[in-house]
Scaffold this motif. Structure first.
Motif, PDB file in Angstrom:
ATOM      1  N   UNK A 198       0.829  -1.205   0.000  1.00 48.61           N
ATOM      2  CA  UNK A 198       0.000   0.000   0.000  1.00 48.61           C
ATOM      3  C   UNK A 198       0.867   1.259   0.000  1.00 48.61           C
ATOM      4  N   UNK A 199       1.933   1.258   0.778  1.00 49.90           N
ATOM      5  CA  UNK A 199       2.838   2.412   0.822  1.00 49.90           C
ATOM      6  C   UNK A 199       3.506   2.593  -0.535  1.00 49.90           C
ATOM      7  N   UNK A 200       3.922   1.509  -1.149  1.00 46.63           N
ATOM      8  CA  UNK A 200       4.545   1.611  -2.482  1.00 46.63           C
ATOM      9  C   UNK A 200       3.559   2.183  -3.500  1.00 46.63           C
ATOM     10  N   UNK A 201       2.311   1.769  -3.417  1.00 50.97           N
ATOM     11  CA  UNK A 201       1.292   2.299  -4.336  1.00 50.97           C
ATOM     12  C   UNK A 201       1.067   3.789  -4.087  1.00 50.97           C
ATOM     13  N   UNK A 202       1.024   4.168  -2.823  1.00 49.84           N
ATOM     14  CA  UNK A 202       0.858   5.587  -2.486  1.00 49.84           C
ATOM     15  C   UNK A 202       2.068   6.385  -2.958  1.00 49.84           C
ATOM     16  N   UNK A 203       3.249   5.801  -2.846  1.00 50.13           N
ATOM     17  CA  UNK A 203       4.467   6.464  -3.290  1.00 50.13           C
ATOM     18  C   UNK A 203       4.361   6.819  -4.769  1.00 50.13           C
ATOM     19  N   UNK A 204       3.794   5.928  -5.558  1.00 48.36           N
ATOM     20  CA  UNK A 204       3.615   6.186  -6.989  1.00 48.36           C
ATOM     21  C   UNK A 204       2.721   7.406  -7.211  1.00 48.36           C
ATOM     22  N   UNK A 205       1.679   7.543  -6.404  1.00 49.21           N
ATOM     23  CA  UNK A 205       0.776   8.690  -6.534  1.00 49.21           C
ATOM     24  C   UNK A 205       1.507   9.979  -6.161  1.00 49.21           C
ATOM     25  N   UNK A 206       2.216   9.958  -5.035  1.00 48.07           N
ATOM     26  CA  UNK A 206       2.986  11.143  -4.636  1.00 48.07           C
ATOM     27  C   UNK A 206       4.033  11.487  -5.690  1.00 48.07           C
ATOM     28  N   UNK A 207       4.632  10.468  -6.252  1.00 47.91           N
ATOM     29  CA  UNK A 207       5.663  10.667  -7.267  1.00 47.91           C
ATOM     30  C   UNK A 207       5.073  11.373  -8.481  1.00 47.91           C
ATOM     31  N   UNK A 208       3.891  10.952  -8.872  1.00 50.75           N
ATOM     32  CA  UNK A 208       3.239  11.525 -10.054  1.00 50.75           C
ATOM     33  C   UNK A 208       2.649  12.908  -9.774  1.00 50.75           C
ATOM     34  N   UNK A 209       1.975  13.062  -8.638  1.00 46.65           N
ATOM     35  CA  UNK A 209       1.197  14.282  -8.390  1.00 46.65           C
ATOM     36  C   UNK A 209       1.822  15.234  -7.384  1.00 46.65           C
ATOM     37  N   UNK A 210       2.842  14.779  -6.668  1.00 44.79           N
ATOM     38  CA  UNK A 210       3.417  15.591  -5.611  1.00 44.79           C
ATOM     39  C   UNK A 210       2.587  15.473  -4.347  1.00 44.79           C
ATOM     40  N   UNK A 235      -4.588  13.791  -3.675  1.00 43.32           N
ATOM     41  CA  UNK A 235      -5.721  13.857  -2.754  1.00 43.32           C
ATOM     42  C   UNK A 235      -5.800  12.564  -1.946  1.00 43.32           C
ATOM     43  N   UNK A 236      -6.504  12.628  -0.852  1.00 36.56           N
ATOM     44  CA  UNK A 236      -6.724  11.432  -0.042  1.00 36.56           C
ATOM     45  C   UNK A 236      -7.435  10.364  -0.870  1.00 36.56           C
ATOM     46  N   UNK A 237      -8.340  10.791  -1.700  1.00 31.18           N
ATOM     47  CA  UNK A 237      -9.055   9.843  -2.568  1.00 31.18           C
ATOM     48  C   UNK A 237      -8.093   9.172  -3.554  1.00 31.18           C
ATOM     49  N   UNK A 238      -7.205   9.965  -4.169  1.00 29.77           N
ATOM     50  CA  UNK A 238      -6.198   9.400  -5.087  1.00 29.77           C
ATOM     51  C   UNK A 238      -5.375   8.331  -4.374  1.00 29.77           C
ATOM     52  N   UNK A 239      -4.971   8.659  -3.168  1.00 30.98           N
ATOM     53  CA  UNK A 239      -4.087   7.770  -2.406  1.00 30.98           C
ATOM     54  C   UNK A 239      -4.790   6.483  -2.003  1.00 30.98           C
ATOM     55  N   UNK A 240      -5.970   6.600  -1.409  1.00 29.07           N
ATOM     56  CA  UNK A 240      -6.671   5.391  -0.943  1.00 29.07           C
ATOM     57  C   UNK A 240      -7.116   4.529  -2.118  1.00 29.07           C
ATOM     58  N   UNK A 241      -7.456   5.159  -3.224  1.00 32.52           N
ATOM     59  CA  UNK A 241      -7.826   4.385  -4.423  1.00 32.52           C
ATOM     60  C   UNK A 241      -6.630   3.569  -4.913  1.00 32.52           C
ATOM     61  N   UNK A 242      -5.475   4.216  -5.002  1.00 32.49           N
ATOM     62  CA  UNK A 242      -4.267   3.508  -5.447  1.00 32.49           C
ATOM     63  C   UNK A 242      -3.871   2.418  -4.463  1.00 32.49           C
ATOM     64  N   UNK A 243      -4.054   2.699  -3.183  1.00 36.70           N
ATOM     65  CA  UNK A 243      -3.681   1.744  -2.140  1.00 36.70           C
ATOM     66  C   UNK A 243      -4.691   0.606  -2.014  1.00 36.70           C
ATOM     67  N   UNK A 295       6.308   6.992   2.753  1.00 35.06           N
ATOM     68  CA  UNK A 295       6.676   6.835   1.345  1.00 35.06           C
ATOM     69  C   UNK A 295       8.090   7.348   1.085  1.00 35.06           C
ATOM     70  N   UNK A 296       8.431   8.497   1.647  1.00 30.45           N
ATOM     71  CA  UNK A 296       9.778   9.047   1.460  1.00 30.45           C
ATOM     72  C   UNK A 296      10.815   8.143   2.127  1.00 30.45           C
ATOM     73  N   UNK A 297      10.487   7.605   3.288  1.00 32.73           N
ATOM     74  CA  UNK A 297      11.415   6.651   3.931  1.00 32.73           C
ATOM     75  C   UNK A 297      11.621   5.426   3.044  1.00 32.73           C
ATOM     76  N   UNK A 298      10.541   4.891   2.488  1.00 31.70           N
ATOM     77  CA  UNK A 298      10.635   3.711   1.627  1.00 31.70           C
ATOM     78  C   UNK A 298      11.505   4.023   0.411  1.00 31.70           C
ATOM     79  N   UNK A 299      11.257   5.162  -0.206  1.00 35.08           N
ATOM     80  CA  UNK A 299      12.012   5.568  -1.391  1.00 35.08           C
ATOM     81  C   UNK A 299      13.499   5.700  -1.057  1.00 35.08           C
ATOM     82  N   UNK A 300      13.809   6.376   0.023  1.00 31.89           N
ATOM     83  CA  UNK A 300      15.222   6.570   0.376  1.00 31.89           C
ATOM     84  C   UNK A 300      15.858   5.271   0.854  1.00 31.89           C
ATOM     85  N   UNK A 301      15.106   4.401   1.487  1.00 32.84           N
ATOM     86  CA  UNK A 301      15.645   3.084   1.862  1.00 32.84           C
ATOM     87  C   UNK A 301      15.993   2.282   0.612  1.00 32.84           C
TER      88      UNK A 301
END
Length: 191
Positions: free
Chosen positions: A12-24, A29-37, A58-64
């Motif tokens: 779920x965090x990886x999926x949310x990371x993709x949304x943050x990556x694309x949209x910042x 939105x919370x809806x974008x995130x929960x839908x992707x997750x 998500x940032x921790x996962x990316x940097x890890x």
């Protein structure tokens, strides 16, 4: 009795990371995130927390992931110069094939000035990259693979150049330009 929330948080965090990556951060939105997750908002709040906490994870996962990548290169049996060349080739490939640029760079410009936790995570990430590159450069100099210079200065330059390559590619979409800049860096080190 409250329902037990069960889902694969890592996925779920990886999926949310993709949304943050694309949209910042601000554009997601919370809806974008929960839908992707593939979860509902209450599951997010009950397990991870709010949008801010999710972004931190998500940032921790990316940097890890980046630190694991660095560790693989650091353990390489190649010469320090060959490892540096491979690293720069990978950086160029990342810049010119990555549609969304670097999530760490995006987060640094969008949120790190306002959020100390994000700033701290990103600083730790850059420090790890700095130590890796500085070590490679020092070893390459010691072995005579590149000319002796100030390894700290060159490391700072390489990190800044990498950020600049991302910006240049976003603006110009010219892969040859990025490849030429990377070759120039290596040429300057080899003199």
């Amino acid at each position: 009795m409250a329902r037990i929330v069960e889902f694969d948080q890592e996925l779920a965090v990886r999926r949310a990371m993709e949304v943050f990556w694309e949209k910042g951060y601000k554009g997601a939105s919370l809806r974008d995130l929960t839908k992707a997750m593939q979860i509902n908002p209450s599951s997010l709040y009950n397990t991870i927390g709010d949008k801010q906490e999710l972004f931190v994870r998500c940032i921790r996962r990316y940097t890890d992931d980046r630190k694991e990548y660095i560790a693989q290169h650091a353990a390489s049996s190649r010469s320090p110069l060959q490892t540096l060349k491979l690293f720069l080739d990978d950086a160029v490939t990342n810049v010119i094939t990555g549609e969304r640029s670097c999530l760490a760079i995006k987060a640094a410009f969008e949120v790190a000035g306002e959020d100390e936790r994000i700033k701290s995570i990103l600083k730790d990430d850059e420090d790890a990259m700095y130590r890796f590159l500085r070590s490679l450069l020092a070893k390459a100099m010691k072995q005579g693979e590149i000319r002796k210079e100030d390894p700290e200065l060159i490391t700072d330059y390489l990190l800044s150049a990498y950020t600049g390559w991302h910006e240049s590619f976003i603006l110009h979409r010219d892969p040859v330009k990025i490849q030429r800049m990377a070759r120039y860096v290596l040429k300057q080190l080899s003199r």
